[in-house]
Design an enzyme around this catalytic site. Structure first.
Site, PDB file in Angstrom:
ATOM      1  N   LYS A 180     -29.006   4.441 -19.742  1.00 16.65           N
ATOM      2  CA  LYS A 180     -28.578   5.318 -20.852  1.00 16.65           C
ATOM      3  C   LYS A 180     -29.366   5.003 -22.116  1.00 16.65           C
ATOM      4  O   LYS A 180     -29.724   3.861 -22.372  1.00 16.65           O
ATOM      5  CB  LYS A 180     -27.081   5.113 -21.105  1.00 16.65           C
ATOM      6  CG  LYS A 180     -26.210   5.432 -19.892  1.00 16.65           C
ATOM      7  CD  LYS A 180     -24.762   5.000 -20.091  1.00 16.65           C
ATOM      8  CE  LYS A 180     -24.617   3.515 -20.188  1.00 16.65           C
ATOM      9  NZ  LYS A 180     -23.213   3.053 -20.213  1.00 16.65           N
ATOM     10  N   THR A 212     -18.930   6.163 -32.153  1.00 17.09           N
ATOM     11  CA  THR A 212     -19.485   6.075 -30.791  1.00 17.09           C
ATOM     12  C   THR A 212     -18.739   5.041 -29.944  1.00 17.09           C
ATOM     13  O   THR A 212     -19.238   4.613 -28.909  1.00 17.09           O
ATOM     14  CB  THR A 212     -20.982   5.721 -30.830  1.00 17.09           C
ATOM     15  OG1 THR A 212     -21.133   4.511 -31.580  1.00 17.09           O
ATOM     16  CG2 THR A 212     -21.822   6.824 -31.432  1.00 17.09           C
ATOM     17  N   GLY A 214     -16.727   3.713 -27.168  1.00 20.79           N
ATOM     18  CA  GLY A 214     -16.295   4.234 -25.869  1.00 20.79           C
ATOM     19  C   GLY A 214     -17.242   5.254 -25.255  1.00 20.79           C
ATOM     20  O   GLY A 214     -16.890   5.882 -24.257  1.00 20.79           O
ATOM     21  N   THR A 215     -18.461   5.392 -25.797  1.00 16.11           N
ATOM     22  CA  THR A 215     -19.385   6.388 -25.221  1.00 16.11           C
ATOM     23  C   THR A 215     -19.716   6.086 -23.758  1.00 16.11           C
ATOM     24  O   THR A 215     -19.726   6.988 -22.916  1.00 16.11           O
ATOM     25  CB  THR A 215     -20.710   6.470 -26.018  1.00 16.11           C
ATOM     26  OG1 THR A 215     -21.189   5.150 -26.244  1.00 16.11           O
ATOM     27  CG2 THR A 215     -20.538   7.188 -27.336  1.00 16.11           C
ATOM     28  N   GLY A 216     -19.982   4.809 -23.458  1.00 13.52           N
ATOM     29  CA  GLY A 216     -20.375   4.455 -22.093  1.00 13.52           C
ATOM     30  C   GLY A 216     -19.244   4.668 -21.099  1.00 13.52           C
ATOM     31  O   GLY A 216     -19.461   5.175 -19.989  1.00 13.52           O
ATOM     32  N   CYS A 217     -18.020   4.287 -21.494  1.00 11.90           N
ATOM     33  CA  CYS A 217     -16.856   4.473 -20.607  1.00 11.90           C
ATOM     34  C   CYS A 217     -16.644   5.960 -20.348  1.00 11.90           C
ATOM     35  O   CYS A 217     -16.441   6.395 -19.201  1.00 11.90           O
ATOM     36  CB  CYS A 217     -15.592   3.899 -21.246  1.00 11.90           C
ATOM     37  SG  CYS A 217     -15.690   2.141 -21.587  1.00 11.90           S
TER      38      CYS A 217
HETATM   39  N1  LIG Z   1     -25.687   8.778 -31.179  1.00 14.83           N
HETATM   40  C1  LIG Z   1     -25.740   9.411 -30.015  1.00 14.83           C
HETATM   41  N2  LIG Z   1     -26.041  10.736 -29.969  1.00 14.83           N
HETATM   42  C2  LIG Z   1     -26.092  11.404 -28.794  1.00 14.83           C
HETATM   43  N3  LIG Z   1     -25.863  10.820 -27.596  1.00 14.83           N
HETATM   44  C3  LIG Z   1     -25.572   9.505 -27.581  1.00 14.83           C
HETATM   45  C4  LIG Z   1     -25.490   8.739 -28.772  1.00 14.83           C
HETATM   46  N4  LIG Z   1     -25.141   7.466 -28.450  1.00 14.83           N
HETATM   47  C5  LIG Z   1     -25.015   7.441 -27.117  1.00 14.83           C
HETATM   48  N5  LIG Z   1     -25.279   8.661 -26.576  1.00 14.83           N
HETATM   49  C6  LIG Z   1     -25.177   9.032 -25.156  1.00 14.83           C
HETATM   50  O1  LIG Z   1     -23.906   8.524 -24.718  1.00 14.83           O
HETATM   51  C7  LIG Z   1     -24.001   8.036 -23.388  1.00 14.83           C
HETATM   52  C8  LIG Z   1     -23.599   6.562 -23.378  1.00 14.83           C
HETATM   53  O2  LIG Z   1     -24.716   5.802 -23.789  1.00 14.83           O
HETATM   54  P1  LIG Z   1     -24.685   4.388 -24.506  1.00 14.83           P
HETATM   55  O3  LIG Z   1     -24.089   4.529 -25.857  1.00 14.83           O
HETATM   56  O4  LIG Z   1     -26.079   3.849 -24.421  1.00 14.83           O
HETATM   57  O5  LIG Z   1     -23.682   3.575 -23.591  1.00 14.83           O
HETATM   58  P2  LIG Z   1     -22.777   2.282 -23.918  1.00 14.83           P
HETATM   59  O6  LIG Z   1     -21.544   2.757 -24.615  1.00 14.83           O
HETATM   60  O7  LIG Z   1     -22.515   1.728 -22.563  1.00 14.83           O
HETATM   61  O8  LIG Z   1     -23.586   1.369 -24.799  1.00 14.83           O
HETATM   62  C9  LIG Z   1     -25.430   8.327 -22.936  1.00 14.83           C
HETATM   63  O9  LIG Z   1     -25.475   9.601 -22.302  1.00 14.83           O
HETATM   64  C10 LIG Z   1     -26.206   8.347 -24.258  1.00 14.83           C
HETATM   65  O10 LIG Z   1     -27.411   9.080 -24.159  1.00 14.83           O
HETATM   66  C1  LIG Z   2     -11.533  -2.415 -22.306  1.00 15.06           C
HETATM   67  C2  LIG Z   2     -12.911  -2.043 -22.658  1.00 15.06           C
HETATM   68  N1  LIG Z   2     -13.766  -1.682 -21.709  1.00 15.06           N
HETATM   69  C3  LIG Z   2     -15.046  -1.338 -22.016  1.00 15.06           C
HETATM   70  C4  LIG Z   2     -15.468  -1.366 -23.336  1.00 15.06           C
HETATM   71  C5  LIG Z   2     -16.886  -1.005 -23.678  1.00 15.06           C
HETATM   72  O1  LIG Z   2     -16.921   0.331 -23.870  1.00 15.06           O
HETATM   73  P1  LIG Z   2     -18.202   1.194 -24.209  1.00 15.06           P
HETATM   74  O2  LIG Z   2     -17.987   2.543 -23.681  1.00 15.06           O
HETATM   75  O3  LIG Z   2     -19.433   0.481 -23.794  1.00 15.06           O
HETATM   76  O4  LIG Z   2     -18.102   1.307 -25.762  1.00 15.06           O
HETATM   77  P2  LIG Z   2     -18.165   0.230 -26.917  1.00 15.06           P
HETATM   78  O5  LIG Z   2     -16.983  -0.635 -26.921  1.00 15.06           O
HETATM   79  O6  LIG Z   2     -19.419  -0.510 -26.659  1.00 15.06           O
HETATM   80  O7  LIG Z   2     -18.181   1.102 -28.113  1.00 15.06           O
HETATM   81  C6  LIG Z   2     -14.544  -1.716 -24.306  1.00 15.06           C
HETATM   82  N2  LIG Z   2     -14.878  -1.734 -25.603  1.00 15.06           N
HETATM   83  N3  LIG Z   2     -13.268  -2.062 -23.961  1.00 15.06           N
END
Ligand SMILES: Nc1ncnc2c1ncn2[C@@H]1O[C@H](COP(=O)(O)OP(=O)(O)O)[C@@H](O)[C@H]1O
Ligand SMILES: Cc1ncc(COP(=O)(O)OP(=O)(O)O)c(N)n1
Length: 274
Positions: A180, A212, A214-217
């Site tokens: 990602k 942002t 929780g985007t990954g979850c």
């Molecule tokens: N600021 C942003 N604008 C648009 N898309 C985003 C942005 N941040 C993350 N994404 C998208 O959200 C999804 C989760 O990515 P990411 O944030 O890298 O994951 P994580 O939460 O695990 O760190 C991916 O599809 C990424 O391209």
């Molecule tokens: C309980 C729990 N699980 C996973 C995460 C990480 O979530 P993620 O979507 O990567 O978002 P961020 O926390 O990195 O913003 C979490 N925070 N808590």
């Protein structure tokens, strides 16, 4: 409601609880519901968490994780599942054994390691259990850039590095890898999909926002919902990208720190365009 083979599509999340509701099983279940899939959960850990970060981590005993998975697997059934925060090698081993026991194949692994606020959600010694026990059972692995670097053992600075990391992760046994692009810079947030032989990119406009959490979850839950409903990996990844794009663009104001994404936004955008 999504149907598969004449019945309701069912998805399981094996993940930690975020008391603040933006990430973890709360984000997963909201996303499953929004995409019309019946959601179930097996909790691996509780976190005391809000928009400022993680204040406490309380893991669940591995036998309790196994019991939850067997309860739903032996009765309700699972069309697709995702893993999120797994915390320890013991929990990873229990989860891998349960997946193998039921023979589930639509397995999405989001290798959650560190929350954006810096809290560790996976013990360092658990990484080996993840690569040796869980990745061989994985249909789609969805690391962010730091997670891909850690699992692949190389720094990612260029798009060639990103491709090499994807190849190394596929070599552990994951059938598809999606690295990602949220942690990169540039006008587009680009996710790299590798299916074991070819690469494709899924791109969305990068949104300048602090909301942002929780985007990954949310992204991996949307991907899982697509697989549960019978979509291909590529179609599920496209739907997940559209879901997270809408959720980030249409942010909601909750809490005083890094707020969550808007899990209602994708359905609202579909209604608006229908
Ligand atoms: N600021 C942003 N604008 C648009 N898309 C985003 C942005 N941040 C993350 N994404 C998208 O959200 C999804 C989760 O990515 P990411 O944030 O890298 O994951 P994580 O939460 O695990 O760190 C991916 O599809 C990424 O391209
Ligand atoms: C309980 C729990 N699980 C996973 C995460 C990480 O979530 P993620 O979507 O990567 O978002 P961020 O926390 O990195 O913003 C979490 N925070 N808590």
């Amino acid at each position: 409601m999504e149907q598969i083979e004449g019945r309701i599509a069912r998805a399981l999340t094996i993940a930690g609880s975020d008391s603040g509701g933006g990430a973890g099983i709360q984000a997963d279940l909201k996303t499953f519901q929004e995409l019309g899939v019946y959601g179930m959960s097996a909790l691996t850990a509780l976190t005391a968490q809000n928009t400022f970060g993680v204040q406490g981590v309380y893991p669940v005993a591995e036998e309790a994780v196994t019991a939850q998975i067997h309860s739903v697997g032996s009765d309700i059934g699972v069309d697709a599942l995702k893993t999120g925060m797994l915390f320890s090698a013991e929990i990873i081993t229990a989860v891998a054994e349960a997946i193998a026991f039921f023979g589930w194949t639509k397995v999405v692994v989001d290798p959650v390691m560190i929350a954006k606020g810096g809290a560790s959600l996976l013990q360092a010694e658990a990484i080996r259990a993840m690569t040796e026990k869980l990745l061989p059972l994985t249909a789609v692995l969805t690391p962010n850039i730091p997670e891909a670097e850690r699992l692949a053992g190389i720094p990612i600075r260029t798009s060639a590095d990103k491709r090499e990391a994807a190849r190394r992760l596929a070599a552990f046994g994951a059938k598809h890898v999606i690295i990602k692009g949220g942690h990169e810079e540039g006008k587009e947030a680009i996710d790299l999909l590798f299916d074991g032989s070819s690469f494709s990119e899924l791109s969305g406009k990068r949104v300048e926002t602090a909301r942002t959490h929780g985007t990954g979850c949310t992204y991996s839950a949307a991907l899982t919902a697509g697989l549960a409903a019978g979509l291909s990996v590529e179609a599920s990844a496209r739907q997940a990208k559209a879901f997270i794009q809408a959720a980030i663009e249409d942010g909601i104001t909750i809490g005083g720190g890094h707020g969550p994404t808007n899990h209602w936004a994708y359905r609202r955008s579909l209604v608006a365009h229908s």
